[in-house]
Design a protein around this motif. Structure first.
Motif, PDB file in Angstrom:
ATOM      1  N   GLU A 107      30.882  43.892  15.354  1.00  0.00           N
ATOM      2  CA  GLU A 107      31.898  44.808  15.877  1.00  0.00           C
ATOM      3  C   GLU A 107      31.240  45.973  16.600  1.00  0.00           C
ATOM      4  N   LEU A 108      31.722  46.215  17.831  1.00  0.00           N
ATOM      5  CA  LEU A 108      31.276  47.363  18.615  1.00  0.00           C
ATOM      6  C   LEU A 108      32.357  48.435  18.565  1.00  0.00           C
ATOM      7  N   VAL A 109      31.947  49.679  18.508  1.00  0.00           N
ATOM      8  CA  VAL A 109      32.888  50.804  18.517  1.00  0.00           C
ATOM      9  C   VAL A 109      32.423  51.803  19.567  1.00  0.00           C
ATOM     10  N   GLY A 110      33.315  52.164  20.456  1.00  0.00           N
ATOM     11  CA  GLY A 110      32.964  53.113  21.513  1.00  0.00           C
ATOM     12  C   GLY A 110      34.209  53.674  22.166  1.00  0.00           C
ATOM     13  N   TYR A 111      34.075  54.096  23.403  1.00  0.00           N
ATOM     14  CA  TYR A 111      35.195  54.688  24.139  1.00  0.00           C
ATOM     15  C   TYR A 111      35.370  53.956  25.471  1.00  0.00           C
ATOM     16  N   THR A 112      36.599  53.876  25.917  1.00  0.00           N
ATOM     17  CA  THR A 112      36.873  53.179  27.178  1.00  0.00           C
ATOM     18  C   THR A 112      36.376  54.009  28.362  1.00  0.00           C
ATOM     19  N   SER A 113      35.878  53.302  29.368  1.00  0.00           N
ATOM     20  CA  SER A 113      35.383  53.954  30.588  1.00  0.00           C
ATOM     21  C   SER A 113      35.675  53.073  31.782  1.00  0.00           C
ATOM     22  N   GLU A 114      35.686  53.697  32.955  1.00  0.00           N
ATOM     23  CA  GLU A 114      35.786  52.926  34.191  1.00  0.00           C
ATOM     24  C   GLU A 114      34.460  52.219  34.448  1.00  0.00           C
ATOM     25  N   VAL A 115      34.509  51.144  35.202  1.00  0.00           N
ATOM     26  CA  VAL A 115      33.306  50.387  35.531  1.00  0.00           C
ATOM     27  C   VAL A 115      32.962  50.635  36.991  1.00  0.00           C
ATOM     28  N   PRO A 116      31.722  51.015  37.300  1.00  0.00           N
ATOM     29  CA  PRO A 116      31.317  51.221  38.701  1.00  0.00           C
ATOM     30  C   PRO A 116      31.512  49.955  39.521  1.00  0.00           C
ATOM     31  N   GLU A 117      31.874  50.126  40.777  1.00  0.00           N
ATOM     32  CA  GLU A 117      32.105  48.985  41.662  1.00  0.00           C
ATOM     33  C   GLU A 117      30.875  48.079  41.761  1.00  0.00           C
ATOM     34  N   GLU A 118      29.700  48.678  41.765  1.00  0.00           N
ATOM     35  CA  GLU A 118      28.472  47.906  41.865  1.00  0.00           C
ATOM     36  C   GLU A 118      28.329  46.969  40.664  1.00  0.00           C
ATOM     37  N   VAL A 119      28.666  47.494  39.471  1.00  0.00           N
ATOM     38  CA  VAL A 119      28.567  46.693  38.248  1.00  0.00           C
ATOM     39  C   VAL A 119      29.600  45.564  38.257  1.00  0.00           C
ATOM     40  N   LYS A 120      30.780  45.868  38.770  1.00  0.00           N
ATOM     41  CA  LYS A 120      31.822  44.835  38.875  1.00  0.00           C
ATOM     42  C   LYS A 120      31.317  43.666  39.727  1.00  0.00           C
ATOM     43  N   GLN A 121      30.645  43.986  40.833  1.00  0.00           N
ATOM     44  CA  GLN A 121      30.144  42.934  41.710  1.00  0.00           C
ATOM     45  C   GLN A 121      29.061  42.111  41.022  1.00  0.00           C
ATOM     46  N   PHE A 122      28.205  42.772  40.239  1.00  0.00           N
ATOM     47  CA  PHE A 122      27.182  42.052  39.475  1.00  0.00           C
ATOM     48  C   PHE A 122      27.829  41.084  38.498  1.00  0.00           C
ATOM     49  N   ALA A 123      28.905  41.537  37.834  1.00  0.00           N
ATOM     50  CA  ALA A 123      29.588  40.698  36.851  1.00  0.00           C
ATOM     51  C   ALA A 123      30.204  39.467  37.519  1.00  0.00           C
ATOM     52  N   ILE A 124      30.827  39.688  38.676  1.00  0.00           N
ATOM     53  CA  ILE A 124      31.435  38.579  39.415  1.00  0.00           C
ATOM     54  C   ILE A 124      30.360  37.588  39.865  1.00  0.00           C
ATOM     55  N   ASP A 125      29.243  38.103  40.374  1.00  0.00           N
ATOM     56  CA  ASP A 125      28.160  37.237  40.840  1.00  0.00           C
ATOM     57  C   ASP A 125      27.597  36.395  39.697  1.00  0.00           C
ATOM     58  N   ASP A 126      27.379  37.031  38.548  1.00  0.00           N
ATOM     59  CA  ASP A 126      26.840  36.308  37.391  1.00  0.00           C
ATOM     60  C   ASP A 126      27.809  35.249  36.891  1.00  0.00           C
ATOM     61  N   TYR A 127      29.087  35.583  36.920  1.00  0.00           N
ATOM     62  CA  TYR A 127      30.102  34.633  36.473  1.00  0.00           C
ATOM     63  C   TYR A 127      30.137  33.426  37.416  1.00  0.00           C
ATOM     64  N   ASN A 128      30.050  33.690  38.705  1.00  0.00           N
ATOM     65  CA  ASN A 128      30.064  32.599  39.687  1.00  0.00           C
ATOM     66  C   ASN A 128      28.875  31.667  39.499  1.00  0.00           C
ATOM     67  N   VAL A 129      27.710  32.253  39.176  1.00  0.00           N
ATOM     68  CA  VAL A 129      26.512  31.436  38.954  1.00  0.00           C
ATOM     69  C   VAL A 129      26.651  30.611  37.676  1.00  0.00           C
ATOM     70  N   ALA A 130      27.121  31.261  36.605  1.00  0.00           N
ATOM     71  CA  ALA A 130      27.200  30.600  35.292  1.00  0.00           C
ATOM     72  C   ALA A 130      28.241  29.487  35.265  1.00  0.00           C
ATOM     73  N   PHE A 131      29.340  29.669  36.000  1.00  0.00           N
ATOM     74  CA  PHE A 131      30.431  28.695  35.934  1.00  0.00           C
ATOM     75  C   PHE A 131      30.727  28.065  37.291  1.00  0.00           C
ATOM     76  N   ALA A 132      29.708  27.900  38.088  1.00  0.00           N
ATOM     77  CA  ALA A 132      29.886  27.353  39.439  1.00  0.00           C
ATOM     78  C   ALA A 132      30.543  25.979  39.420  1.00  0.00           C
ATOM     79  N   ASP A 133      30.174  25.136  38.435  1.00  0.00           N
ATOM     80  CA  ASP A 133      30.704  23.766  38.374  1.00  0.00           C
ATOM     81  C   ASP A 133      32.173  23.734  37.968  1.00  0.00           C
ATOM     82  N   GLN A 134      32.641  24.765  37.313  1.00  0.00           N
ATOM     83  CA  GLN A 134      34.011  24.765  36.804  1.00  0.00           C
ATOM     84  C   GLN A 134      34.991  25.511  37.707  1.00  0.00           C
TER      85      GLN A 134
END
Length: 338
Positions: free
Chosen positions: A120-147
């Motif tokens: 369990e993680l405990v913290g506070y909600t925050s906005e995500v920088p646009e740059e980080v969002k793009q990294f997440a999308i890129d990684d997801y595309n690589v990991a699940f490219a076949d699907q």
């Protein structure tokens, strides 16, 4: 403070005492702001919400909410931001993927000590920088490219990762930023102001004690003679024989003044302050009439009317004359010593 009974002169002392009171007032405001911030933090941290509930809610503001999140896998490094000790990670459970900001030490602990049980993680909600969002999308595309029929774009981010992340490094002061900024700036500024005010009062008293009694009596007499001129903007008295700087409790006989000019101090192109620089026949310089606004020319005109030998203005000729004066004084001092 019994040398002068004139109300304008007394104001010089009172203004410094008032500055001390203001400084203490700033500290009090800072402390009250801190208490206000503590109350806000207490209210916001009283209850811990599930991150998924916050993400799926229709609340207009989702930042700075205390949340918890159970994850079932090791954090996957996404991107390091401005803080080298912390980074953004993809975390997940059996349902969804999320973004978490945490210290590298925390991520290493989760990775090395991870078990099949949920963490369990405990913290506070925050906005995500646009740059980080793009990294997440890129990684997801690589990991699940076949699907994926089509690659995800930044517009798909919220549906896959949520519109806020869980921040494990955010300090509680971020929950009441205005209040804590006022506290820190007010406390530092107030303490500095108190020290400055105390020094000003001590220096003022020392100057008052050291003032020549005969000069003080003569200044008093000339002030009440009806011939003295007082410039409220600049806090300057021009008596029959003296230029008397009320604010700094310094005075100059007209016969001792060599050169006077207007000085403008600029910081990064902006005017910090204006004053008159008074140079005496013994080569010393002093600032008077601080921020006298439109009185500078009037004061200088009156000085010349009382002593026509006084040089006015920051001109090449006056600079050269002062240079020669210093040479002369230096030579006289050297001859005296020998």
């Amino acid at each position: 403070m019994n040398l002068f009974e004139n109300e304008n002169i007394k104001k010089g002392w009172k203004s410094k005492k008032n500055f001390l009171y203001i400084a203490f007032g700033i500290i009090i405001v800072a402390i009250l702001s801190y208490m206000w911030g503590l109350r806000i933090v207490e209210d916001k941290t009283r209850e811990t919400y599930d991150l998924e509930e916050v993400i799926t809610s229709k609340a207009t503001s989702k930042e700075n909410i205390k949340v918890k999140l159970k994850i079932t896998g090791k954090p996957i490094l996404l991107a390091e931001k401005s803080d080298p000790s912390a980074a953004y990670y993809i975390v997940y459970n059996d349902k969804y993927y999320y973004i978490a900001k945490m210290s590298k030490a925390k991520a290493a602990t989760l990775s090395s000590a991870f078990s099949s049980n949920e963490n369990e993680l405990v913290g506070y909600t925050s906005e995500v920088p646009e740059e980080v969002k793009q990294f997440a999308i890129d990684d997801y595309n690589v990991a699940f490219a076949d699907q994926l029929e089509n690659k995800l774009t930044i517009s798909d981010y919220d549906r896959y990762f949520g519109d806020v992340c869980i921040d494990l490094v955010k300090d509680e002061s971020a929950l009441a930023p205005f209040q804590y900024i006022v506290f820190y700036l007010g406390l530092i500024g107030g303490i500095v102001a108190v020290i400055v005010a105390i020094v000003m009062l001590i220096v003022y008293k020392i100057k008052m004690k050291k003032m020549n009694k005969e000069d003080a009596e003569r200044i008093n007499q000339e002030i009440y003679s009806g011939e003295a001129i007082f410039f409220e903007k600049g806090q300057i008295y021009l008596t029959k024989s003296y230029l008397f700087d009320v604010a700094n409790l310094q005075y100059f006989k007209y016969e001792d003044i060599f050169w006077v000019y207007k000085h403008i101090q600029r910081v990064n192109g902006f005017v910090s302050y204006k004053c008159l620089m008074v140079t005496t026949n013994n080569g010393k310089q002093a600032m008077v009439a601080l921020n006298a606004r439109d009185n500078y020319e009037k004061i200088m005109e009156e000085l010349v009317a009382r002593n026509s030998a006084i040089r006015l203005g920051f001109t090449p000729d006056n600079k050269e004359a002062f240079k020669e004066l210093k040479k002369k004084l230096k030579s006289e001092k050297k001859n005296k010593a020998s």
